[in-house]
Scaffold this motif. Structure first.
Motif, short mmCIF file in Angstrom:
data_model
loop_
_atom_site.label_atom_id
_atom_site.label_comp_id
_atom_site.label_asym_id
_atom_site.label_seq_id
_atom_site.Cartn_x
_atom_site.Cartn_y
_atom_site.Cartn_z
N VAL A 2 29.32 -1.48 39.33
CA VAL A 2 29.47 -2.71 39.87
C VAL A 2 28.57 -3.84 39.69
CG1 VAL A 2 30.90 -1.82 41.63
CG2 VAL A 2 28.50 -2.29 42.12
N LEU A 3 27.30 -3.39 39.33
CA LEU A 3 26.28 -4.48 38.80
C LEU A 3 26.19 -4.77 37.33
CD1 LEU A 3 23.05 -3.34 40.76
CD2 LEU A 3 24.31 -5.41 41.06
N SER A 4 27.11 -3.80 36.53
CA SER A 4 26.82 -3.89 35.16
C SER A 4 27.50 -5.18 34.39
CB SER A 4 27.34 -2.70 34.47
OG SER A 4 28.81 -2.59 34.46
N GLY A 5 28.44 -5.54 34.98
CA GLY A 5 29.31 -6.46 34.25
C GLY A 5 30.22 -6.17 33.33
N ILE A 6 30.42 -4.72 33.01
CA ILE A 6 31.16 -4.02 32.29
C ILE A 6 32.44 -3.74 33.23
CG2 ILE A 6 31.52 -2.16 30.54
CD1 ILE A 6 28.80 -3.24 29.90
N PRO B 108 29.24 -3.32 24.32
CA PRO B 108 28.51 -3.95 25.53
C PRO B 108 28.01 -2.97 26.27
CG PRO B 108 30.72 -4.41 25.34
CD PRO B 108 30.67 -3.65 24.29
N ALA B 109 26.87 -2.98 27.10
CA ALA B 109 26.25 -1.89 27.77
C ALA B 109 25.21 -2.37 28.70
CB ALA B 109 25.51 -0.94 26.93
N ALA B 110 24.79 -1.72 29.87
CA ALA B 110 23.99 -2.13 30.81
C ALA B 110 23.30 -0.95 31.23
CB ALA B 110 24.59 -2.66 31.92
N ILE B 111 21.92 -1.07 31.57
CA ILE B 111 20.93 -0.14 31.98
C ILE B 111 20.56 -0.78 33.40
CG2 ILE B 111 18.55 0.84 31.88
CD1 ILE B 111 19.48 0.84 28.56
N THR B 112 21.07 0.32 34.58
CA THR B 112 20.72 -0.05 35.70
C THR B 112 19.59 0.66 36.25
OG1 THR B 112 22.41 0.96 36.83
CG2 THR B 112 22.82 -1.04 36.16
N GLU C 297 14.41 -2.46 41.76
CA GLU C 297 15.78 -2.51 41.11
C GLU C 297 15.82 -3.45 39.90
OE1 GLU C 297 19.48 -2.28 43.49
OE2 GLU C 297 19.67 -4.32 42.57
N GLN C 298 16.67 -3.11 38.72
CA GLN C 298 16.43 -3.81 37.71
C GLN C 298 17.62 -3.64 37.01
OE1 GLN C 298 14.25 -2.74 34.13
NE2 GLN C 298 13.18 -4.75 34.20
N VAL C 299 18.27 -4.55 36.40
CA VAL C 299 19.52 -4.30 35.52
C VAL C 299 19.11 -5.23 34.31
CG1 VAL C 299 22.01 -4.78 35.44
CG2 VAL C 299 21.15 -4.42 37.50
N ARG C 300 19.58 -4.48 33.29
CA ARG C 300 19.36 -5.08 31.87
C ARG C 300 20.76 -5.02 31.16
NH1 ARG C 300 15.19 -7.01 28.91
NH2 ARG C 300 13.97 -6.55 30.48
N ARG C 301 21.21 -6.18 30.85
CA ARG C 301 22.59 -6.06 30.14
C ARG C 301 22.44 -6.56 28.65
NH1 ARG C 301 22.96 -8.96 34.82
NH2 ARG C 301 24.02 -7.89 36.47
N GLY C 302 23.33 -5.85 27.83
CA GLY C 302 23.19 -6.30 26.56
C GLY C 302 23.84 -5.61 25.57
N SER C 303 24.04 -5.55 24.23
CA SER C 303 24.73 -4.58 23.45
C SER C 303 23.81 -3.55 23.41
CB SER C 303 25.11 -5.35 21.97
OG SER C 303 23.86 -5.31 21.29
N LEU C 304 24.37 -2.28 22.80
CA LEU C 304 23.77 -1.24 22.81
C LEU C 304 22.51 -1.52 21.56
CD1 LEU C 304 26.34 1.41 22.29
CD2 LEU C 304 24.77 1.60 24.26
N LYS C 305 22.82 -2.26 20.68
CA LYS C 305 21.57 -2.41 19.80
C LYS C 305 20.65 -3.21 20.25
CE LYS C 305 24.07 -2.08 15.30
NZ LYS C 305 24.67 -2.77 14.22
N GLU C 306 21.01 -4.27 20.99
CA GLU C 306 20.06 -5.09 21.64
C GLU C 306 18.91 -4.21 22.63
OE1 GLU C 306 22.25 -9.42 21.88
OE2 GLU C 306 22.63 -7.97 23.41
N VAL D 11 20.92 4.45 35.47
CA VAL D 11 22.37 4.53 35.24
C VAL D 11 22.78 3.88 33.86
CG1 VAL D 11 24.86 4.75 35.82
CG2 VAL D 11 23.04 5.29 37.63
N LEU D 12 23.30 4.49 32.81
CA LEU D 12 23.75 3.58 31.70
C LEU D 12 25.20 3.57 31.77
CD1 LEU D 12 23.20 2.51 28.82
CD2 LEU D 12 22.84 5.03 28.18
N ILE D 13 25.55 2.37 31.47
CA ILE D 13 26.96 1.84 31.55
C ILE D 13 27.54 1.40 30.03
CG2 ILE D 13 28.83 0.45 32.68
CD1 ILE D 13 25.77 1.13 34.57
N VAL D 14 28.33 1.76 29.52
CA VAL D 14 28.78 1.46 28.28
C VAL D 14 30.28 1.10 28.11
CG1 VAL D 14 28.96 2.21 25.74
CG2 VAL D 14 27.16 3.20 27.17
N GLY D 15 30.38 -0.10 27.48
CA GLY D 15 32.07 -0.55 27.32
C GLY D 15 32.96 0.76 26.45
#
Ligand code: SAM
Length: 282
Positions: free
Chosen positions: A125-129, A185-189, A197-206, A222-226
């Motif tokens: 829910v924090l990922s934006g995906i 698109p992905a996010a590392i929470t 607590e930290q959330v980093r969003r970006g593409s897998l490459k970024e 937790v790693l979330i991937v589109g």
């Protein structure tokens, strides 16, 4: 507060970091069960101390002896209430509990789940995906070949993918994902519900380029991937219309392969539909 509990197994979710994330009902159940089966009595002991719960604990994990498992089942068969908790979050989700739950179901014992914290859902829910449809994968295999095989099996899934991953393996996993899933698109929470607590969003490459340059992140993540991007949205675009249009200048086979690739719908299904549409109506 003393409450009379029905005999059975109570699956109780506990916090994933912030000790305040324990429900009032969870405390009530933990206070009133006969004993608490837990992964590590030191970890659960701290939580019980915080809430002044004095219920005895019994260590239970996936490799526990038959003796411990039988003690739990025997207590339940005598109509006693037993709780199962893991070190953090929801038992049986990448944690012990499933085997015991299954045994209780087979024996027709009463079971109840007390919901609460879970890292996968909190991260999602924090990922934006997209959150509407997702697959929880848990931990990928730590061995490179097996990990690649597991990821290869997820390529075509048009749903958000959720993984638990160790910080040590993060860079390698991101690199393997880029190779097998493409840039998505992905996010590392990280350190969810905790002070850092930290959330980093970006593409897998970024994300890969970022984490490659910095020391391995601390804590849990937790790693979330589109999911696989569908080039055609069959909900918006009518599948039959698309098939009819393509069949004008392409063979049945090529039409099915192309549309299957673009939509994620299996070739067999598209082919069967295309075959039906290509036959003249009587
Ligand atoms: N049963 C737990 C649940 O419901 O989320 C999961 C337990 S699993 C053994 C532990 C993994 O969950 C960690 O390696 C990490 O991937 C994830 N995790 C647990 N707590 C976390 C947190 N506070 N922040 C980020 N990830 C966490």
């Amino acid at each position: 507060m003393t409450v009379e509990l029905r005999g059975g197994l109570y699956i109780v979710a506990t916090p994933i970091g912030n000790m305040k994330d324990l429900s009032i009902r969870a405390i009530e159940i933990l206070e009133n069960v006969f004993f608490i089966a837990c992964e590590d009595t030191r970890v659960t002991g701290k939580l019980l101390f915080r809430y002044n719960v004095k219920t005895p604990m019994k260590a239970y994990h996936e490799h526990s002896t038959e003796r411990v498992k039988n003690e739990i089942l025997e207590a339940i068969s005598e109509n006693k209430a037993v709780a199962i908790v893991s070190d953090a979050g929801t038992p049986a989700i990448s944690d012990p509990g499933y085997k015991l739950i299954k045994l209780c179901i087979e024996k027709n014992y009463y079971i109840s789940a007390i919901p609460g914290a879970n890292a996968a859902i909190t991260g999602l829910v924090l990922s934006g995906i997209p959150t509407n449809r997702f697959v929880f994968f848990g931990f990928l295999n730590s061995k490179k070949i097996q990990k690649s095989n597991e990821l290869a099996g997820l390529v075509d899934i048009p749903l958000t993918l959720i993984f638990y991953e160790s910080p040590k393996r993060l860079v390698d996993t991101l690199q393997t994902m880029i190779k097998l899933l493409g840039n998505r698109p992905a996010a590392i929470t990280r350190e969810l519900t905790k002070r850092h607590e930290q959330v980093r969003r970006g593409s897998l490459k970024e994300l890969f380029h970022y984490y490659q340059k910095v020391p391995a992140p601390k804590g849990e993540l937790v790693l979330i991937v589109g999911g696989m991007e569908k080039k055609i949205n069959v909900v918006d675009d009518n599948l039959d219309q698309i098939i009819i249009k393509r069949l004008k200048d392409k063979s049945l086979r090529d039409t099915s392969i192309e549309i299957s690739d673009e939509t994620g719908i299996t070739k067999k299904i598209v082919y069967a539909r295309a075959l039906k549409l290509s036959k003249p109506k009587n």
